[in-house]
Design an enzyme around this catalytic site. Sequence first.
Site, PDB file in Angstrom:
ATOM      1  N   ASN A 158       8.129  -0.965   5.749  1.00 20.70           N
ATOM      2  CA  ASN A 158       7.607   0.489   5.255  1.00 20.70           C
ATOM      3  C   ASN A 158       6.267   1.007   6.149  1.00 20.70           C
ATOM      4  O   ASN A 158       5.630   0.307   6.912  1.00 20.70           O
ATOM      5  CB  ASN A 158       6.803   0.327   3.982  1.00 20.70           C
ATOM      6  CG  ASN A 158       5.501  -0.324   3.922  1.00 20.70           C
ATOM      7  OD1 ASN A 158       4.227   0.366   4.195  1.00 20.70           O
ATOM      8  ND2 ASN A 158       5.408  -1.815   3.612  1.00 20.70           N
ATOM      9  N   CYS A 205      -3.906  -1.843   6.962  1.00 16.37           N
ATOM     10  CA  CYS A 205      -2.763  -0.785   7.279  1.00 16.37           C
ATOM     11  C   CYS A 205      -2.312  -1.183   9.018  1.00 16.37           C
ATOM     12  O   CYS A 205      -2.987  -0.888   9.877  1.00 16.37           O
ATOM     13  CB  CYS A 205      -2.913   0.508   7.158  1.00 16.37           C
ATOM     14  SG  CYS A 205      -1.544   1.487   7.228  1.00 16.37           S
ATOM     15  N   ASN A 229      -1.388  -8.074   3.125  1.00 16.96           N
ATOM     16  CA  ASN A 229      -0.617  -6.683   3.369  1.00 16.96           C
ATOM     17  C   ASN A 229       0.612  -6.960   3.756  1.00 16.96           C
ATOM     18  O   ASN A 229       1.382  -7.595   2.971  1.00 16.96           O
ATOM     19  CB  ASN A 229      -1.537  -5.627   4.396  1.00 16.96           C
ATOM     20  CG  ASN A 229      -1.195  -4.417   4.173  1.00 16.96           C
ATOM     21  OD1 ASN A 229      -0.091  -3.830   3.980  1.00 16.96           O
ATOM     22  ND2 ASN A 229      -1.951  -3.381   3.761  1.00 16.96           N
ATOM     23  N   ASN A 235      -8.499  -0.941   1.702  1.00 18.55           N
ATOM     24  CA  ASN A 235      -7.437  -1.154   2.407  1.00 18.55           C
ATOM     25  C   ASN A 235      -7.863  -1.461   3.943  1.00 18.55           C
ATOM     26  O   ASN A 235      -8.109  -0.371   4.595  1.00 18.55           O
ATOM     27  CB  ASN A 235      -6.269  -0.079   2.631  1.00 18.55           C
ATOM     28  CG  ASN A 235      -5.076  -0.626   3.215  1.00 18.55           C
ATOM     29  OD1 ASN A 235      -4.893  -1.717   3.718  1.00 18.55           O
ATOM     30  ND2 ASN A 235      -4.088   0.145   3.290  1.00 18.55           N
ATOM     31  N   GLY A 291       1.723   5.515   7.145  1.00 19.27           N
ATOM     32  CA  GLY A 291       0.455   6.007   7.789  1.00 19.27           C
ATOM     33  C   GLY A 291      -0.666   6.463   6.564  1.00 19.27           C
ATOM     34  O   GLY A 291      -1.610   7.129   7.150  1.00 19.27           O
ATOM     35  N   THR A 317       7.221  -4.476  -3.042  1.00 12.54           N
ATOM     36  CA  THR A 317       8.935  -4.456  -3.161  1.00 12.54           C
ATOM     37  C   THR A 317       9.802  -5.125  -4.218  1.00 12.54           C
ATOM     38  O   THR A 317      10.577  -4.378  -4.608  1.00 12.54           O
ATOM     39  CB  THR A 317       9.409  -5.442  -1.662  1.00 12.54           C
ATOM     40  OG1 THR A 317       8.425  -4.956  -0.768  1.00 12.54           O
ATOM     41  CG2 THR A 317      10.811  -4.945  -1.497  1.00 12.54           C
TER      42      THR A 317
HETATM   43  C1  LIG Z   1       6.392   1.507   0.058  1.00 14.27           C
HETATM   44  C2  LIG Z   1       5.208   0.559   0.352  1.00 14.27           C
HETATM   45  C3  LIG Z   1       4.001   1.407   0.443  1.00 14.27           C
HETATM   46  C4  LIG Z   1       2.850   0.726   0.405  1.00 14.27           C
HETATM   47  N1  LIG Z   1       1.660   1.636   0.780  1.00 14.27           N
HETATM   48  C5  LIG Z   1       0.551   0.715   0.879  1.00 14.27           C
HETATM   49  C6  LIG Z   1      -0.651   1.352   0.761  1.00 14.27           C
HETATM   50  O1  LIG Z   1      -0.872   2.739   0.691  1.00 14.27           O
HETATM   51  N2  LIG Z   1      -2.098   0.711   0.704  1.00 14.27           N
HETATM   52  C7  LIG Z   1      -1.831  -1.013   0.981  1.00 14.27           C
HETATM   53  O2  LIG Z   1      -2.994  -1.566   0.859  1.00 14.27           O
HETATM   54  N3  LIG Z   1      -0.953  -1.483   0.980  1.00 14.27           N
HETATM   55  C8  LIG Z   1       0.364  -0.543   0.808  1.00 14.27           C
HETATM   56  N4  LIG Z   1       1.534  -1.464   1.058  1.00 14.27           N
HETATM   57  C9  LIG Z   1       1.668  -2.909   0.994  1.00 14.27           C
HETATM   58  C10 LIG Z   1       1.472  -3.593  -0.129  1.00 14.27           C
HETATM   59  O3  LIG Z   1       0.576  -3.482  -1.053  1.00 14.27           O
HETATM   60  C11 LIG Z   1       1.776  -5.271  -0.102  1.00 14.27           C
HETATM   61  O4  LIG Z   1       0.720  -5.680   0.184  1.00 14.27           O
HETATM   62  C12 LIG Z   1       3.014  -5.448   0.698  1.00 14.27           C
HETATM   63  O5  LIG Z   1       4.222  -4.549   0.704  1.00 14.27           O
HETATM   64  C13 LIG Z   1       3.429  -6.990   0.439  1.00 14.27           C
HETATM   65  O6  LIG Z   1       4.005  -6.958  -0.812  1.00 14.27           O
HETATM   66  P1  LIG Z   1       5.668  -7.127  -1.279  1.00 14.27           P
HETATM   67  O7  LIG Z   1       6.141  -8.102  -0.314  1.00 14.27           O
HETATM   68  O8  LIG Z   1       5.456  -7.236  -2.789  1.00 14.27           O
HETATM   69  O9  LIG Z   1       5.919  -5.821  -0.739  1.00 14.27           O
HETATM   70  C14 LIG Z   1       2.868  -0.770   0.903  1.00 14.27           C
HETATM   71  C15 LIG Z   1       4.021  -1.360   0.609  1.00 14.27           C
HETATM   72  C16 LIG Z   1       5.089  -0.833   0.393  1.00 14.27           C
HETATM   73  C17 LIG Z   1       6.246  -1.487   0.161  1.00 14.27           C
END
Ligand SMILES: Cc1cc2nc3c(=O)[nH]c(=O)nc-3n(C[C@H](O)[C@H](O)[C@H](O)COP(=O)(O)O)c2cc1C
Length: 359
Positions: free
Chosen positions: A126, A197, A262, A194, A129, A343
């Site tokens: 993903n 990122c 993250n 956060n 930004g 996810t």
């Molecule tokens: C579509 C998408 C957008 C994300 N946007 C952010 C965000 O804005 N801020 C943040 O701290 N993490 C963001 N993440 C990271 C997630 O919070 C998480 O830490 C990471 O996806 C791992 O978890 P998962 O394996 O369950 O997806 C995003 C992840 C995805 C898939």
Amino acid sequence: MTEALFYDPARTFEDNYANGPFNMDQKDYRDGSIKSQFTFLGFPVQSPFGIAAGSLPTSRHTNAAFTLGYDVVVYKTQRSGEFPSNPFPNVLPIDVTGDITLDRLKKPFVVRKEYPTDLKELSITNSFGVPSYGPTVWQDDLTKALQGAGTGQLLIMSVVGTIREGMTATEYYNDFAVAAREAKDAGAQVIEINLSCPNVASEGVICYSVDAVYEICKLTKEAIGDTPLIIKVGYYAPEQQELLETIVEKVSPYVGAISSINTLAGEIVKEDGTQALPGKGRLRSGICGAGISWAGLDMVQRLDALRTQKGYTYEIIGVGGVMSPAEFHEYRKAGANLVQSVTGAMWNQYLARDIKATL
Ligand SMILES: Cc1cc2nc3c(=O)[nH]c(=O)nc-3n(C[C@H](O)[C@H](O)[C@H](O)COP(=O)(O)O)c2cc1C
């Protein structure tokens, strides 16, 4: 069958923001009559499970998540000013099976044409930004999002600092505090910053810099007073254990919880070996989903051991690769007070219901 999605990767960020979520079950899966057996940061919660920052960019999305029984949900990270999204596409599936280890991360990942139907095989990249329409827009919407929380449900607001031209390091660090204060002013009860990122080339992953993390936490906590502060961090490799311990020691007076992890960053290419995501600085991109659960679990175990050893009081949020109840329970066993998914919940809207059936 039309797919139900909190966030639809086939559409632009702007489309998801304006029109999502898509095809969600409208039934209310909450049972507020049950007395909450769990707490998080002192708030009673129906279950120690929810959705981490990412797939919920508006109050329509957070309200849908609450209705489906996700009890602790995070509003997608916002900024103190407007910031554009990285160009479309922002989410792509990658062709990998098993754990995405640190060794595997040294080689590029090839994108897949289709999303796998078995969530155990679903790892994605993903790259957004951290887009934001600015505080006048999100503060108003945050008020609506807060109203969507039922009994034993909690909304966390996530913010990040923005580097603007001519800023000093301190001004940049203070911008986290500015955004956090804006969230508090709009009514946020818990604020997450956060620090991890991987998708903004100019800002970099800040959680590996002791001074930056310390300054940001201190300034932010001063700005939000008694509102609990969560830091969201990335994976610290075993050789970074000392760095992790130093950072945790320095921020422990300010931080109520640590959310980890993250994403893991890797090179994402097409079948012909060329960069898959368009634009500068996007060859490397954050990877999440099934293949990263080992890393989230490892971090939770290490943060839990450190907490016991040093007598820290922070709570731990386990994030990364929670695709089914099995991973939720592994995270709880590892010491997570709260577990979140992005996810897994994006492709299975019933993940909270499935997990609650096993509590
Ligand atoms: C579509 C998408 C957008 C994300 N946007 C952010 C965000 O804005 N801020 C943040 O701290 N993490 C963001 N993440 C990271 C997630 O919070 C998480 O830490 C990471 O996806 C791992 O978890 P998962 O394996 O369950 O997806 C995003 C992840 C995805 C898939």
